[in-house]
Design an enzyme around this catalytic site. Structure first.
Site, mmCIF file in Angstrom:
data_model
loop_
_atom_site.group_PDB
_atom_site.id
_atom_site.type_symbol
_atom_site.label_atom_id
_atom_site.label_comp_id
_atom_site.label_asym_id
_atom_site.label_seq_id
_atom_site.Cartn_x
_atom_site.Cartn_y
_atom_site.Cartn_z
ATOM 1 N N HIS A 78 0.856 -1.188 0.000
ATOM 2 C CA HIS A 78 0.000 0.000 0.000
ATOM 3 C C HIS A 78 0.883 1.226 0.000
ATOM 4 O O HIS A 78 1.947 1.244 0.641
ATOM 5 C CB HIS A 78 -1.002 -0.003 1.152
ATOM 6 N N ASP A 80 -0.020 4.371 0.897
ATOM 7 C CA ASP A 80 -0.282 5.398 1.904
ATOM 8 C C ASP A 80 0.352 5.033 3.249
ATOM 9 O O ASP A 80 0.697 3.871 3.489
ATOM 10 C CB ASP A 80 -1.794 5.639 2.078
ATOM 11 N N ASP A 111 6.078 0.173 7.518
ATOM 12 C CA ASP A 111 4.672 -0.041 7.097
ATOM 13 C C ASP A 111 4.318 0.905 5.984
ATOM 14 O O ASP A 111 3.809 1.977 6.225
ATOM 15 C CB ASP A 111 3.770 0.152 8.317
ATOM 16 N N GLU A 145 -5.020 1.833 2.124
ATOM 17 C CA GLU A 145 -5.085 0.687 3.047
ATOM 18 C C GLU A 145 -5.248 1.163 4.477
ATOM 19 O O GLU A 145 -5.962 0.562 5.275
ATOM 20 C CB GLU A 145 -3.812 -0.168 2.931
ATOM 21 N N GLU A 146 -4.587 2.275 4.795
ATOM 22 C CA GLU A 146 -4.577 2.753 6.182
ATOM 23 C C GLU A 146 -5.915 3.335 6.622
ATOM 24 O O GLU A 146 -6.110 3.641 7.793
ATOM 25 C CB GLU A 146 -3.448 3.778 6.387
#
Ligand SMILES: [Zn+2]
Length: 404
Positions: A78, A80, A111, A145-146
């Site tokens: 992802h 973001d 992440d 995603e976040e």
């Protein structure tokens, strides 16, 4: 010669990606697309963009395999990252400063920008070695995603552009591990967000008014709390069939996250409601569990609304019935890496991929690293990062050369 000029190209690209502020709630997706398109050219990969919704792009970097007609491998990242409270950081979270010991400090270092760059840098090495894989590799960078992937992976997997990628297996993110092992996630808990609403008689606060909305709600919530308690005990004292201790992902958590009722001390409210966040373990029969919750609510006439509920908790097999597992295990064995097999305790985009029947593993090759996702001073050491590139140099051909 300074450290900067000697830096490994993979580390340089990693730090460049970290400096693009793809931070929620207003991620610079345009900047990330510009970076990725240039990167695709540099590596000789095909590049395409699919907009999940306007302004929320999924970027796809593709290395066409020797047999493009058989199912391809998706390597997902992802793009973001979560917000920062900059005052709590010792360095600018978007400068990607590198300390003398090689620690690279930035939001997204763990992440999961590290993993996206590791896929691509492994491909750079494979290209140098002229190792065109049998299957096509699609490196995907998806938005949002976040914030739950509602306008990202959830939509992307349903689009024709996704179906045309013909994905047979997917890799996605995992978590850092403070020890020597890598964590491998083969499933996730299903997030269920519910609103419980109890109704009753309104009136002056000096009476016994029945039915009472707050009593109805609390009686129902107490059943949820009793279940919460039993699951907490199971996590603390229980053992799995193989004798190992339960991890968080193996049990179901329940938390009341919102409570609402009343406006004034002397007025009995006619409505009381609660927001509940439940993460359902993969071993739970979802339909039976739903019925259980509805029975608890029905006993006191409480209404239940499924606000955001995921109805799939399938897992990806970690035995030799799964060719992708066998391929992955051969690589970790060769590299002497022990795997911790776990259920992801929170949610990632992998759940949308598994939901449509594609097997997926979550792994972020970061050992000897404290878990700092979403935390202040998130960092990854460059040596650990480069070892991760090497890991994918072994893993990607092992997966992409699995015979059809
Ligand atoms: Zn992540």
């Amino acid at each position: 010669m300074t450290t900067e000029t000697k830096e490994h190209i993979a580390v340089t690209r990693f730090r460049e990606f970290l400096r693009i502020k793809t931070v929620q709630p207003n991620p610079d997706y345009e900047g990330s697309c510009v970076f990725l398109e240039k990167y695709a050219k540099e590596l000789g990969l095909d590049y395409s963009v699919v907009e999940c919704v306007p302004g929320k792009p999924a970027c796809i970097l593709t290395w066409v395999g020797k047999n493009p007609s058989i199912p391809a491998i998706m390597l997902n990242c992802h793009s973001d990252v979560v917000p920062v409270s900059a005052a709590n950081w010792t360095h600018d979270p978007f400068a990607a400063d590198k300390l003398e010991n090689g620690d690279i400090i930035a939001r997204g270092a763990q992440d999961m920008k590290c993993v996206g760059i590791q896929y691509l840098e492994a491909i750079r090495v494979m290209k140098h070695q002229c190792k065109q894989p049998l299957r096509t590799l699609h490196v995907t960078f998806v938005p949002d995603e976040e914030v739950g992937g509602q306008e990202g992976m959830k939509l992307f997997v349903k689009m024709d552009e996704f179906k045309r990628l013909n994905i047979g297996f997917a890799l996605d993110e995992g978590l850092a591990s403070p020890g020597d092992t890598y964590k491998l996630f083969y499933g996730e808990r299903a997030p269920w967000w519910l609103t419980l609403t109890a109704r009753g008689k309104a009136g002056h606060g000096s009476q016994f008014l029945e039915p009472c909305a707050t009593i109805r709600l609390i009686k129902t919530l107490n059943k949820f709390f009793a279940f919460r308690e039993s699951e907490a005990r199971r996590l603390k004292y229980g053992k799995k069939e193989n004798g190992t201790a339960f991890q968080l992902g193996d049990v179901t958590t329940t938390n009341v996250t919102i409570l609402k009722a009343g406006v004034q001390h002397n007025v009995v409210p006619e409505v009381a409601s609660a927001g509940v966040d439940i993460r359902v373990a993969p071993t739970v029969d979802l339909q039976a569990f739903k019925k259980q919750l509805e029975d608890w609510c029905a006993e006191d006439g409480v209404e239940i609304e499924y606000v955001n509920t995921f109805w799939d908790n399938s897992t990806t097999a970690t035995n030799d019935s799964n060719v992708w597992w066998t391929a992955l295990k051969s690589v970790t064995d060769k590299r002497n890496i022990k795997l911790d097999l776990e259920i992801f305790p929170a949610a990632t985009d992998s759940r949308y991929v598994r939901e449509i029947g594609i097997p997926a593993f979550g792994i972020s090759p970061m050992n000897q690293t404290p878990v700092l996702l979403h935390d202040h001073d998130e960092y990854l050491n460059e040596k650990v990062f480069l070892t991760g590139v090497d890991f994918y140099v072994d893993l990607l051909p092992a997966l992409a050369d699995v015979p059809n």
